[in-house]
Design an enzyme around this catalytic site. Structure first.
Site, PDB file in Angstrom:
ATOM      1  N   VAL A  73       0.873  -1.105  -0.016  1.00  5.89           N
ATOM      2  CA  VAL A  73      -0.071   0.214   0.031  1.00  5.89           C
ATOM      3  C   VAL A  73       0.934   1.225   0.173  1.00  5.89           C
ATOM      4  CG1 VAL A  73      -1.782  -1.084   1.307  1.00  5.89           C
ATOM      5  CG2 VAL A  73      -0.347   0.180   2.603  1.00  5.89           C
ATOM      6  N   CYS A  74       0.248   2.288  -0.684  1.00  3.20           N
ATOM      7  CA  CYS A  74       1.033   3.535  -0.628  1.00  3.20           C
ATOM      8  C   CYS A  74      -0.292   4.764  -0.411  1.00  3.20           C
ATOM      9  CB  CYS A  74       1.939   3.849  -1.820  1.00  3.20           C
ATOM     10  SG  CYS A  74       0.863   3.908  -3.557  1.00  3.20           S
ATOM     11  N   ALA A  75       0.224   5.892  -0.811  1.00  4.36           N
ATOM     12  CA  ALA A  75      -0.756   7.147  -0.683  1.00  4.36           C
ATOM     13  C   ALA A  75      -1.955   6.841  -1.782  1.00  4.36           C
ATOM     14  CB  ALA A  75      -0.196   8.190  -0.502  1.00  4.36           C
ATOM     15  N   MET A 102      -4.284   4.500   0.056  1.00  4.06           N
ATOM     16  CA  MET A 102      -4.899   4.841   0.954  1.00  4.06           C
ATOM     17  C   MET A 102      -6.080   5.753   1.152  1.00  4.06           C
ATOM     18  SD  MET A 102      -3.715   2.970   3.729  1.00  4.06           S
ATOM     19  CE  MET A 102      -3.734   3.756   5.184  1.00  4.06           C
TER      20      MET A 102
END
Length: 379
Positions: A73-75, A102
């Protein structure tokens, strides 16, 4: 041949609710990770910033277990997709990236049925699992009311379309400081009524219907009654609802494992007495059989079966730490001096909910990113 797969926020939510094992590699920077992350009883998570993996993913491979689903996961999605691709190329299987990052985790709403109501209607709780926000839809006779609406109104619209229900009211238990309300926008779109407690609305720039104690709001042919109970403390106008004589929608006054904080308008010393009176007198006089349905949750341990966040009032008076502080001075100290950090952009969110500023969608999204932090005991 190994292939990279994607997983959406709904799928992750259902894994968290179902307590399925999931290993998460979060490649955001350490500050953002420490502020807010995906959590769950069967979630294992590590943080290795994206920039530490640009020259190779060996550091990640050393920590990723074999035989488990791995979610990167990342932004926003791009960085996690790149890292996940490198991990797949290194020969690992069951590798996924979070579609929408996210951002999507923050905005997804999971509808959970609370109960059938005695008048023939239904009550649903919408769990915003990535933000800890809870909203409610009352259905009856082809009509609907939504309480504490999140700003992602399209998800409610899709739900009502599937239920063949017409929106007739939106209500906010108080002027929110942790998330932007979609209640007024939704009511305006459909030409229906938006309710707000007048003591929280002294600075709003728009028209609204006053939500005052003793008001009875009907939904559908079965005349399901939503009756406000004035319960100040989190804000000066905070209002609770009793639905079907069984369910207490407590707003941000009372949570399952904590109580509401009184400081987000800068008036903690003024409002702490109201908070205590609501929790230790008004609510205490209600039936202990009422099922409490709050507007937020702070910990994943508050998610019950099927993801429902609820608790019987009598049990909360036995187990909730915020309801065990009998000494008034100790209570005052607890709720004014021992508070977690304030929600991100809470002043701007309050101004948005007053109609004083009108940020665009991307600005609203940025304002809301992060945990809700509406409770005293969410440390």
């Amino acid at each position: 041949m190994n292939t990279l797969q994607k997983m959406n926020a709904k799928e992750v939510t259902q894994m968290v609710i179902g307590k399925e094992e999931l290993f998460i590699l979060d490649v955001r920077n350490e500050t953002d990770f420490n502020d807010w992350k995906i959590e769950g009883e069967s979630i294992e998570i590590v943080n290795i910033p994206y920039f530490d993996l640009l020259d190779g993913v060996d550091a990640a491979l050393d920590q990723i277990p074999e035989g488990k689903k791995v979610l990167v996961v990342c932004a926003k999605e791009g960085s996690s997709q790149y890292v996940a691709e490198q991990i797949v190329e290194a020969g690992r299987t069951q590798i996924y990236y979070l579609e929408g990052g996210m951002k999507s985790w923050s905005e997804y709403l999971e509808p959970v049925k609370v109960a059938d109501l005695s008048g023939g209607g239904e009550l649903y709780q919408f769990v915003r699992i990535g933000k800890g926000c809870l909203s409610y839809v009352v259905l009856s006779g082809g009509e609907a009311a939504i309480i504490d609406t999140s700003r992602m109104i399209d998800q409610y619209e899709s739900f009502l379309l599937n239920k063949n229900a017409k929106l007739v009211h939106t209500l906010d238990t108080h002027l929110h400081a942790d998330h932007i309300s979609g209640g007024r926008q939704l009511a305006l779109k459909y030409g229906e009524t938006y309710y707000l407690p007048p003591k929280d609305a002294t600075e709003v720039t728009f028209e609204y219907e006053k939500l005052e104690e003793g008001t009875e709001i009907y939904v559908g042919d079965e005349k399901i009654v939503v009756q406000p109970i004035y319960s100040p403390g989190h804000t000066i106008g905070s209002t609770s609802f009793i639905i079907d004589n069984q369910y207490l929608l407590s707003g941000d006054i009372l949570f399952i494992e904590s109580i509401g904080r009184p400081d987000l308008a800068g008036l903690a010393e003024d409002w702490v007495g109201d908070l205590r009176e609501t929790l230790y007198e008004r609510y205490k006089n209600l039936s202990k059989q009422l099922i409490v349905l709050p507007a937020h949750f702070g910990r994943m341990t508050e998610l019950g079966e099927d993801g429902l966040v609820s608790g019987r009032l009598g049990e909360l008076y036995r187990n909730n730490p915020g309801l065990q502080i009998n000494d008034e001075s100790e209570f005052r100290t607890t709720v004014t001096e021992n508070l977690p950090p304030q929600p991100n952009s809470y002043k701007e969110i309050r101004q948005t909910n007053m109609g004083k500023i009108n940020p665009d969608e991307e600005e609203q999204r940025a304002m809301e990113i992060g945990p809700n932090r509406c409770a005293v005991h969410d440390n």
